[in-house]
Design a protein around this motif. Structure first.
Motif, PDB file in Angstrom:
ATOM      1  N   MET A 129       0.999  -1.144  -0.152  1.00  0.00           N
ATOM      2  CA  MET A 129      -0.061   0.158   0.024  1.00  0.00           C
ATOM      3  C   MET A 129       0.723   1.179  -0.050  1.00  0.00           C
ATOM      4  SD  MET A 129      -2.979  -0.663   2.542  1.00  0.00           S
ATOM      5  CE  MET A 129      -3.514   0.966   3.000  1.00  0.00           C
ATOM      6  N   GLU A 130       2.023   1.097   0.853  1.00  0.00           N
ATOM      7  CA  GLU A 130       2.754   2.530   0.884  1.00  0.00           C
ATOM      8  C   GLU A 130       3.498   2.695  -0.400  1.00  0.00           C
ATOM      9  OE1 GLU A 130       2.631   4.532   4.315  1.00  0.00           O
ATOM     10  OE2 GLU A 130       0.731   3.714   3.345  1.00  0.00           O
ATOM     11  N   ILE A 131       4.121   1.515  -1.021  1.00  0.00           N
ATOM     12  CA  ILE A 131       4.747   1.550  -2.229  1.00  0.00           C
ATOM     13  C   ILE A 131       3.892   2.408  -3.099  1.00  0.00           C
ATOM     14  CG2 ILE A 131       5.966   0.505  -4.269  1.00  0.00           C
ATOM     15  CD1 ILE A 131       6.723  -1.510  -2.262  1.00  0.00           C
ATOM     16  N   ALA A 132       2.496   1.963  -3.452  1.00  0.00           N
ATOM     17  CA  ALA A 132       1.613   2.671  -4.282  1.00  0.00           C
ATOM     18  C   ALA A 132       1.331   3.978  -3.868  1.00  0.00           C
ATOM     19  CB  ALA A 132       0.396   1.621  -4.188  1.00  0.00           C
ATOM     20  N   SER A 133       1.278   4.370  -2.477  1.00  0.00           N
ATOM     21  CA  SER A 133       0.853   5.679  -2.336  1.00  0.00           C
ATOM     22  C   SER A 133       1.927   6.692  -2.598  1.00  0.00           C
ATOM     23  CB  SER A 133       0.446   5.660  -0.894  1.00  0.00           C
ATOM     24  OG  SER A 133      -0.717   4.858  -0.616  1.00  0.00           O
ATOM     25  N   PHE A 134       3.324   6.336  -1.813  1.00  0.00           N
ATOM     26  CA  PHE A 134       4.395   7.347  -2.003  1.00  0.00           C
ATOM     27  C   PHE A 134       4.598   7.518  -3.460  1.00  0.00           C
ATOM     28  CE2 PHE A 134       6.195   8.304   1.722  1.00  0.00           C
ATOM     29  CZ  PHE A 134       5.448   7.631   2.853  1.00  0.00           C
ATOM     30  N   SER A 135       4.487   6.609  -4.377  1.00  0.00           N
ATOM     31  CA  SER A 135       4.743   7.080  -5.832  1.00  0.00           C
ATOM     32  C   SER A 135       3.608   8.137  -5.976  1.00  0.00           C
ATOM     33  CB  SER A 135       4.644   5.939  -6.621  1.00  0.00           C
ATOM     34  OG  SER A 135       5.330   4.969  -6.100  1.00  0.00           O
ATOM     35  N   LEU A 136       2.504   7.960  -5.547  1.00  0.00           N
ATOM     36  CA  LEU A 136       1.649   9.047  -6.095  1.00  0.00           C
ATOM     37  C   LEU A 136       1.862  10.303  -5.420  1.00  0.00           C
ATOM     38  CD1 LEU A 136      -1.761   7.101  -6.113  1.00  0.00           C
ATOM     39  CD2 LEU A 136      -0.474   7.588  -8.185  1.00  0.00           C
ATOM     40  N   PHE A 137       2.250  10.281  -3.948  1.00  0.00           N
ATOM     41  CA  PHE A 137       2.565  11.474  -3.453  1.00  0.00           C
ATOM     42  C   PHE A 137       3.731  12.500  -4.179  1.00  0.00           C
ATOM     43  CE2 PHE A 137       1.957   9.316   1.004  1.00  0.00           C
ATOM     44  CZ  PHE A 137       0.543   9.359   0.517  1.00  0.00           C
ATOM     45  N   VAL A 138       4.389  11.401  -4.988  1.00  0.00           N
ATOM     46  CA  VAL A 138       5.655  12.244  -5.606  1.00  0.00           C
ATOM     47  C   VAL A 138       5.083  12.710  -7.079  1.00  0.00           C
ATOM     48  CG1 VAL A 138       7.679  11.848  -6.992  1.00  0.00           C
ATOM     49  CG2 VAL A 138       7.408  10.696  -4.814  1.00  0.00           C
ATOM     50  N   LEU A 139       4.087  12.023  -7.351  1.00  0.00           N
ATOM     51  CA  LEU A 139       3.393  12.391  -8.911  1.00  0.00           C
ATOM     52  C   LEU A 139       2.565  13.671  -8.887  1.00  0.00           C
ATOM     53  CD1 LEU A 139       2.626   8.956 -10.309  1.00  0.00           C
ATOM     54  CD2 LEU A 139       4.099  10.570 -11.297  1.00  0.00           C
ATOM     55  N   VAL A 140       2.032  13.603  -7.812  1.00  0.00           N
ATOM     56  CA  VAL A 140       0.962  15.051  -7.801  1.00  0.00           C
ATOM     57  C   VAL A 140       1.523  16.224  -7.997  1.00  0.00           C
ATOM     58  CG1 VAL A 140      -0.847  15.940  -6.559  1.00  0.00           C
ATOM     59  CG2 VAL A 140      -0.849  13.568  -6.764  1.00  0.00           C
ATOM     60  N   PRO A 141       2.464  16.650  -7.360  1.00  0.00           N
ATOM     61  CA  PRO A 141       3.197  17.973  -7.396  1.00  0.00           C
ATOM     62  C   PRO A 141       3.920  18.066  -8.662  1.00  0.00           C
ATOM     63  CG  PRO A 141       4.418  16.768  -5.622  1.00  0.00           C
ATOM     64  CD  PRO A 141       3.433  15.954  -6.268  1.00  0.00           C
ATOM     65  N   MET A 142       4.336  17.113  -9.620  1.00  0.00           N
ATOM     66  CA  MET A 142       4.784  17.340 -10.724  1.00  0.00           C
ATOM     67  C   MET A 142       4.251  18.000 -11.944  1.00  0.00           C
ATOM     68  SD  MET A 142       6.562  13.426 -11.376  1.00  0.00           S
ATOM     69  CE  MET A 142       8.063  13.251 -10.352  1.00  0.00           C
ATOM     70  N   CYS A 143       3.096  18.335 -11.625  1.00  0.00           N
ATOM     71  CA  CYS A 143       2.364  19.240 -12.651  1.00  0.00           C
ATOM     72  C   CYS A 143       2.726  20.629 -12.695  1.00  0.00           C
ATOM     73  CB  CYS A 143       0.853  18.975 -12.412  1.00  0.00           C
ATOM     74  SG  CYS A 143       0.223  20.143 -11.026  1.00  0.00           S
ATOM     75  N   ASP A 144       2.424  21.365 -13.555  1.00  0.00           N
ATOM     76  CA  ASP A 144       3.073  22.435 -14.023  1.00  0.00           C
ATOM     77  C   ASP A 144       2.000  23.894 -13.471  1.00  0.00           C
ATOM     78  OD1 ASP A 144       1.045  22.656 -16.011  1.00  0.00           O
ATOM     79  OD2 ASP A 144       2.357  22.785 -17.490  1.00  0.00           O
ATOM     80  N   ARG A 145       0.938  23.547 -13.095  1.00  0.00           N
ATOM     81  CA  ARG A 145       0.157  24.134 -12.135  1.00  0.00           C
ATOM     82  C   ARG A 145       0.660  24.327 -10.598  1.00  0.00           C
ATOM     83  NH1 ARG A 145      -3.270  21.543 -15.569  1.00  0.00           N
ATOM     84  NH2 ARG A 145      -3.568  20.235 -13.833  1.00  0.00           N
ATOM     85  N   CYS A 146       1.799  24.985 -10.358  1.00  0.00           N
ATOM     86  CA  CYS A 146       2.285  24.707  -9.154  1.00  0.00           C
ATOM     87  C   CYS A 146       1.592  24.882  -8.031  1.00  0.00           C
ATOM     88  CB  CYS A 146       3.803  25.671  -9.327  1.00  0.00           C
ATOM     89  SG  CYS A 146       5.000  24.729  -9.960  1.00  0.00           S
ATOM     90  N   GLU A 147       1.123  26.166  -7.804  1.00  0.00           N
ATOM     91  CA  GLU A 147       0.331  26.456  -6.792  1.00  0.00           C
ATOM     92  C   GLU A 147      -0.655  25.370  -6.259  1.00  0.00           C
ATOM     93  OE1 GLU A 147       1.040  29.004  -4.581  1.00  0.00           O
ATOM     94  OE2 GLU A 147       2.829  29.233  -5.885  1.00  0.00           O
ATOM     95  N   MET A 148      -1.635  25.170  -7.339  1.00  0.00           N
ATOM     96  CA  MET A 148      -2.529  23.995  -6.861  1.00  0.00           C
ATOM     97  C   MET A 148      -1.692  22.884  -6.623  1.00  0.00           C
ATOM     98  SD  MET A 148      -5.797  22.972  -9.182  1.00  0.00           S
ATOM     99  CE  MET A 148      -5.654  24.375 -10.602  1.00  0.00           C
ATOM    100  N   GLY A 149      -0.862  22.424  -7.473  1.00  0.00           N
ATOM    101  CA  GLY A 149      -0.191  21.187  -7.335  1.00  0.00           C
ATOM    102  C   GLY A 149       0.237  21.019  -5.877  1.00  0.00           C
TER     103      GLY A 149
END
Lengths: 473, 487
Positions: A129-149
């Motif tokens: 579960m944690e492997i799956a979640s932590f990767s997503l934690f990294v992925l979400v702020p990678m978008c270019d709408r920085c503030e919202m991200g």
């Protein structure tokens, strides 16, 4: 040795990870290379999962089980990964410097989900579960709408970590009382311990962690922000593969004997009821299509829980079946969202105007996807919901089923509003036609066909789900 | 009995039509129209074969096809025909074919239009032929949803509002039907959605009394049951011509058919317990619909409310649970279907050419457009129950049955008939006779090609008006079995 063939999906995942990693090391065209590696890997994993569908093995002293259930879920995760990667495409909407890395972290998240499907030991389950979640934690702020991200990422991480802590505490209670970490051993002891408040508390807390992943009320707060802030590909992955993984573990947990008839079931039923109602009502007022899909996902998760509270094989099979269908219809919806917001922006309902002229294929795909989400035949959503509701009705949850049916009607309203924009309202800005690549067109046709064909001929897939459900403890 | 799966072939006609339409590029509207018409003709031909081969004397269902679909849940691909659904299959064939012909002049988004219309008809055929509760609800919803787009995109007068209102009302109906259907499935405990097996199972009295209203109201909404009828006039007015035809002509029958095929046979005790209440509701339908129709100025609203009133006659006939009543109800379903289709087809032509449906702006049309006017006048006369047209017999049967079962209601209903006559005559006189109120230069009378579908409809009204036994012989044996089973 031949028994290790059963680990083919995991092996292909590991190989793909290395391949993407190698691609990212190169100088030129690293995004395109990583993408190609991801496609190849995704197809490999999908094929490996399907090929090993008949296998039944245990590894690591019974902590990791390969059976029809796990392989079905792995195939779904692989499909979700492929779709996520395809939607991410050239990586518009991602920060310029990490466009290739997106594929890598999508893959690591998929590794976690794949492990989750096979884990039958509490620690292995938690780790996956944690492997799956932590990767997503990294992925979400990678978008270019920085503030919202950043805001969404922070919310996601904080709530996610809190959920992990809660899960761990629940696990510790379970382990402490049963003296075992294997799911089977715990299941065997649960009937005698059902009256024990601390065990029930342990189960409830463990459940809470999973419900967070499924984004069910009251653990749904991260979902709309993450859907909105994450790039299209990542959001699609969260909405499809990640959902199926969560449903799978929840099914495993629910299958633990001795839960039926306890207060926990009533709590689950309440959660389902509130999830459906809240998700659908809030979705009505959304203007951002991705946010709307996020709230609709909260409601959809509620429907799945309706099937699970039946605590029967039929209920589990229906939940699993619906999870697989949900992956397809949500993937179709996200594909349209991603192509309408081709520059990486989030399409609003207004942006759907005139879609039937700009791209008849996208409009038709959206129509089918939304009708499927609404549960309207001939799409697969109808059969899926029918099976879910039928399982719950069989255990006497008639009030819950009635509420679910009313909720389906409510949901039709906002899905129809989106359809109205796509089919009815003229394009006031006179935007030109939306060109689609060959791959996108193929994906549109494939998903639309699958959604309709599975609606009329649900038998084969439902049989698979039934077979998988029988293998649960 | 023939070995050919005729019913599946019948269903395949619109399915293949839909596939053909989707495969044809949108820049060939002519080809798309022809494909739609061809699928309509093919389906009508299959229905004709069914009708000719149908043996009214044989008990039970004919042309039965059974293939297990989802065996573990007891879902089957199960079709069959008896005297109750054969007329409705025929009705669907007639209205769809004439509907396609009526819309021949459509120029806007032709491909999508005919695709949705064909999809809708697949649902209608499916409901009328299936004997499996899962597929019943499946097809029922298939028929409802394309309606939204058909009305919202191609409609007129407040089309978005009308479309959304209609869709949501009908889906509220299914929200009641689905839990009830599942409850019946588990209540029977046979692990099968087969309607014949569900009808043979025994349910407790309390169960029946509670579940029956869910089914009756759920299906009743689509049948235009008062007070949940308000979607119907609004939706019919907003819809384009052929969609109004299909909707008022065929789709509303799906609701009544659901009551006839699912609610009553499965839960007979519930049906008897609630019969009085449903009969009262049906009477309100008849009286209320007629009075409101009297006050309308838009031709389509007149027809919309007259449909509410006429569907009340169907519901009333069903509520009597007697042979004559059910015979009349089924006959009325057919007859009203053809009549309303004619009504909307007639108004559709006038609206296309004159761009108004306001009675106040029309007048003297029978002089300028004699043929087009004649179609409307014939429909209005049929609606008023004039002998010589099929509705006369259907309504007569229902009134006779009501007189026996609910004498008080019968008196009210017969009194309301004068109101029906009044609004029919009012519309005819104001719109079609007298002095023309506005000049409509350059409007030609209906062409032979466009008159053809309307003439077909008139033909059926007259045929069964003069030879009602043609259809009653088909219906009556099935009704006898139905009433015996429900007693």
């Amino acid at each position: 040795m031949t028994r290790y063939v059963a680990l083919l999906p995991e092996a292909s995942l590991a190989a793909t990870a290395l391949l993407i990693f190698a691609a990212l090391m190169t100088e030129r065209n690293r995004t395109a290379r990583a993408r190609r590696a991801a496609y190849v890997g995704g197809v490999l994993v999908l094929a490996a999962s399907v090929l090993t569908l008949g296998r039944s093995e245990e590894f690591f002293w019974g902590a990791y089980r390969v059976d029809a259930f796990s392989q079905l879920v792995k195939a779904a995760v692989a499909a979700g990964f492929l779709i996520g990667a395809a939607i991410a495409g050239e990586g518009r909407g991602q920060r310029e410097d990490v466009r290739g890395e997106v594929f890598f972290f999508l893959l690591t998240s998929a590794i976690g989900l794949v492990a989750l499907a096979s884990a039958v030991e509490l620690l292995a389950l938690y780790l996956a579960m944690e492997i799956a979640s932590f990767s997503l934690f990294v992925l979400v702020p990678m978008c270019d709408r920085c503030e919202m991200g950043r805001e969404a990422a922070l919310k996601f991480i904080v709530i996610g970590l809190a959920a992990s802590a809660i899960t761990l505490f629940g696990l510790s209670l379970l382990v402490g009382f049963t003296g075992a970490t294997g799911v089977d051993q715990i299941a065997a002891q649960l009937p005698q311990l059902a009256g024990e408040p601390a065990v029930m508390l342990g189960m409830a807390l463990f459940l809470a962690g999973l419900l967070f992943k499924l984004a069910v009320f009251p653990f749904h707060f991260w979902a709309p922000d993450v859907y909105q802030a994450a790039s299209h590909g990542v959001a699609a992955f969260v909405a499809t593969a990640s959902k199926v993984g969560a449903i799978a573990v929840l099914a495993r947990l629910v299958a633990l004997a001795g839960l039926g008839g306890t207060r926990l079931v009533t709590a689950l039923a309440l959660i389902a009821a509130v999830s459906m109602t809240l998700g659908n009502l809030v979705a009505i007022v959304q203007r951002d299509v991705k946010r709307m899909l996020a709230y609709s996902a909260v409601a959809q998760a509620g429907y799945v829980v309706v099937g699970l509270v039946a605590f029967t094989r039929a209920g589990l099979a229906a939940a699993l079946f619906y999870g697989l269908l949900y992956l397809l219809m949500n993937a179709a919806a996200f594909l349209v969202v991603a192509r309408v917001g081709a520059d990486g922006s989030n399409p609003q309902l207004e942006d759907l105007r005139g879609l039937h002229r700009r791209s008849p294929l996208l409009a038709a795909t959206l129509l089918l996807a939304l009708f499927a989400l609404a549960g309207v035949p001939p799409t697969a959503g109808f059969a899926g919901k029918w099976f879910l509701f039928s399982a719950a009705m069989g255990q006497g949850w008639w009030l819950l089923v009635l509420l679910a049916a009313v909720n389906s009607t409510v949901s039709v309203y906002y899905y129809l509003v989106a359809v109205k924009y796509a089919y009815l309202l003229p394009d006031d800005q006179n935007r030109g036609p939306l060109p689609l690549s060959f791959g996108d067109r193929t994906l549109c046709y494939a998903l639309s066909t699958a959604v309709v064909v599975l609606g009329v001929f649900p038998t084969a897939l439902y049989r698979l789900a039934e077979r998988a459900a029988q293998l649960l403890p | 009995m023939s070995q050919l799966p005729l019913l599946t072939i019948l269903l395949a006609c619109p399915v293949l039509g839909l596939a053909g339409i989707l495969a044809t590029p949108a820049r060939y509207p002519g080809a798309i129209r022809r494909i739609a018409a061809a699928s309509g003709v093919a389906a009508a031909a299959v229905v004709a074969v069914l009708w000719l081969r149908f043996d009214p004397a044989a008990p039970g269902y004919q042309f039965v096809e059974r293939v297990p679909w989802v065996p573990s849940l007891g879902i089957e691909w199960h079709h069959g025909v008896d005297g109750l659904n054969l007329p409705l299959l025929a009705l669907t064939a007639i209205v769809f074919l004439t509907g396609v012909l009526v819309m021949w002049e459509l120029a806007e988004r032709v491909k999508e239009y005919f695709a949705f219309m064909t999809l809708l008809v697949i649902g209608v055929y499916g409901v009328f032929m299936t004997l499996d509760l899962f597929f019943f609800v499946f097809y029922y919803e298939v028929a409802v949803l394309p309606m939204y787009l058909l009305i919202a995109v191609w409609g007129s007068t407040r089309k978005e509002y009308g479309a959304m209102k209609l869709t949501l009302y009908l889906l509220v109906g299914t929200a009641l039907v689905v839990p009830a259907a599942l409850a019946v499935y588990w209540g029977a405990g046979a692990g099968s959605f087969d309607l014949t097996r569900l009808a043979a199972a025994h349910y407790g009295r309390g169960f029946q009394l509670v579940v029956y209203p869910f089914l009756f109201v759920g299906f009743g909404i689509l049948a235009g049951m008062w007070p949940l009828h308000t979607w119907s006039p609004v939706g019919h007015v907003a819809a384009p011509t052929a969609v109004s035809m299909l909707h008022a002509g065929v789709l509303m029958k799906l609701g009544a058919y659901g009551i006839l095929r699912v609610a009553m046979p499965l839960l007979p005790e519930g049906a008897h317990y609630w019969a009085q209440a449903t009969a009262v509701l049906a009477t309100v339908n008849i009286v209320y619909g007629a009075f409101v129709a009297l006050a309308q100025t838009d031709l389509k609203f007149v027809i919309g409310y007259s449909s509410v009133s006429h569907m009340g006659i169907v519901l009333l006939g069903l509520s009597t649970l007697s042979e004559a009543g059910v015979n009349g109800a089924v006959f009325q379903m057919f007859s009203h279907g053809v009549m309303t289709a004619l009504f909307f087809a007639a108004v559709g032509y006038l609206y296309d050419r004159l761009h108004t449906r306001d009675i106040g702006k029309l007048g003297g049309l029978s002089r300028t457009l004699p043929v087009a006017s004649a179609f409307f006048i014939i429909a209005a006369l049929t609606g008023a129950g004039v002998p010589g047209f099929s509705s006369f017999w259907a309504e007569l049967l229902v009134f006779l049955a009501t007189l026996r079962t609910f004498p008080v209601l019968a008196v009210i209903v017969v009194a309301a008939l004068t109101v029906t006559l009044a609004y029919s005559i009012r519309v005819i006189v104001l719109a079609f006779f007298g002095e023309p109120r506005e000049a409509h230069p350059g409007v030609a009378d209906i062409s032979a090609f466009l008159a053809l579908p309307r003439a077909i409809l008139v033909g059926f009204l007259l045929l069964f008006g003069f030879a009602p036994s043609l259809i009653l012989n088909v219906i009556a044996p099935a009704t006898r079995a139905f009433v015996r089973a429900v007693q």
